[in-house]
Design an enzyme around this catalytic site. Structure first.
Site, mmCIF file in Angstrom:
data_model
loop_
_atom_site.group_PDB
_atom_site.id
_atom_site.type_symbol
_atom_site.label_atom_id
_atom_site.label_comp_id
_atom_site.label_asym_id
_atom_site.label_seq_id
_atom_site.Cartn_x
_atom_site.Cartn_y
_atom_site.Cartn_z
ATOM 1 N N LYS A 15 -0.889 -66.502 54.090
ATOM 2 C CA LYS A 15 -0.420 -67.256 55.262
ATOM 3 C C LYS A 15 -0.419 -68.761 55.033
ATOM 4 O O LYS A 15 0.514 -69.460 55.428
ATOM 5 C CB LYS A 15 -1.301 -66.963 56.486
ATOM 6 C CG LYS A 15 -1.122 -65.619 57.123
ATOM 7 C CD LYS A 15 -1.836 -65.551 58.455
ATOM 8 C CE LYS A 15 -3.292 -65.922 58.393
ATOM 9 N NZ LYS A 15 -4.084 -65.028 57.526
ATOM 10 N N THR A 16 -1.480 -69.265 54.423
ATOM 11 C CA THR A 16 -1.595 -70.719 54.267
ATOM 12 C C THR A 16 -0.534 -71.266 53.327
ATOM 13 O O THR A 16 0.073 -72.313 53.587
ATOM 14 C CB THR A 16 -3.003 -71.087 53.768
ATOM 15 O OG1 THR A 16 -3.964 -70.662 54.745
ATOM 16 C CG2 THR A 16 -3.138 -72.587 53.564
ATOM 17 N N LYS A 37 -4.382 -75.360 63.317
ATOM 18 C CA LYS A 37 -5.234 -74.222 62.965
ATOM 19 C C LYS A 37 -6.201 -74.013 64.126
ATOM 20 O O LYS A 37 -7.163 -74.786 64.294
ATOM 21 C CB LYS A 37 -6.003 -74.519 61.669
ATOM 22 C CG LYS A 37 -6.861 -73.361 61.163
ATOM 23 C CD LYS A 37 -6.017 -72.292 60.499
ATOM 24 C CE LYS A 37 -6.889 -71.188 59.895
ATOM 25 N NZ LYS A 37 -6.097 -70.149 59.218
ATOM 26 N N ASP A 50 -8.069 -74.564 55.356
ATOM 27 C CA ASP A 50 -6.657 -74.233 55.180
ATOM 28 C C ASP A 50 -5.758 -75.448 55.392
ATOM 29 O O ASP A 50 -4.745 -75.601 54.708
ATOM 30 C CB ASP A 50 -6.260 -73.121 56.143
ATOM 31 C CG ASP A 50 -6.898 -71.787 55.784
ATOM 32 O OD1 ASP A 50 -7.356 -71.637 54.639
ATOM 33 O OD2 ASP A 50 -6.943 -70.899 56.657
#
Length: 237
Positions: A15-16, A37, A50
């Site tokens: 995802k990151t 985030k 992240d």
């Protein structure tokens, strides 16, 4: 779209890096980009999380983190264990809306899968997307087992009336097995959403210039790139 929510079929699916790729292409197109985030877990105070990874790969993004919990657990569990306040969907939606006032694109990166609990009332990233009226980009793993979790994620979105912006395979292996190759065709079938990108495994180690230069090949025109799902599937065999 001014807000895009990015979720996954589970943890460690890329995802990151996908968030960074979307951000990098938007920045290259001259957009002002913010990355939110809601909850960072498993990272101590002062350690890079992240958002630091996204900024390192994409460049000049505005970053905002609402909560940080030390244990690598679901946000609600992590908050409860250390006696910290949970992050609630209404708070996340408000923060994203505020960022959208001064940015062309706001990316909201979740923690784990779509229905991971944020608070004791069962609030999730899906509730954030619904409150914002924002589509969700689903990042999927490549191999065996992903079809079930991808289908469940898409069903949860449909049930809530939340649009799916498409599916991105978040960590495509250098030597994909049969399941991974077949999933290129099957992921759109089971989710009812297009395959809008494939990001190679390991690209998070690239420097910023190389990452941005390559990101055009990983994401399709809806995300600012040149990726063609049919062509990629044909080459993958």
């Amino acid at each position: 779209m001014s807000v895009l929510v990015i979720s996954g079929t589970g943890t460690d699916v890329g995802k990151t890096v996908v968030t960074a790729a979307v951000a990098a292409l938007a920045l290259a197109a001259g957009q002002r980009v913010a990355v939110l985030k809601p909850a960072q877990t498993g990272v101590a105070v002062g350690e890079p999380g992240d958002l630091a990874a996204v900024a390192a790969l994409a460049g000049g993004v505005t970053t905002a983190e609402l909560r940080r919990y030390p244990d690598p657990l679901a946000p609600e569990t992590a908050a409860r264990r250390v006696g910290m306040p949970p992050v609630r969907p209404s708070e996340v939606a408000a923060a994203a809306s505020e960022l959208a006032q001064t940015h062309d694109l706001v990316l909201v990166e979740g923690a784990g899968g779509l229905l991971v609990r944020f608070d004791p009332d069962g609030g999730t990233l899906a509730d954030v997307a619904w409150a914002l009226g924002a589509p969700v980009l689903v990042v999927a793993s490549a191999g065996l087992g992903v079809l079930n979790t991808a289908a469940l994620t898409a069903e949860a979105l449909r049930t809530r009336g939340v649009a799916c912006a498409g599916v991105v395979v978040g960590a495509w292996p250098a030597e994909p097995d049969l399941a991974a190759r077949c999933n290129l065709d099957d992921l759109p079938l089971v989710t009812g959403a297009p395959l809008v990108g494939v990001v190679p495994q390991g690209v998070g180690s690239l420097d910023r210039a190389a990452f941005t230069a390559a990101a055009w090949r990983w994401l399709d025109p809806s995300l600012g790139g040149e990726f063609d799902a049919k062509e990629f599937a044909a080459r993958a065999g």
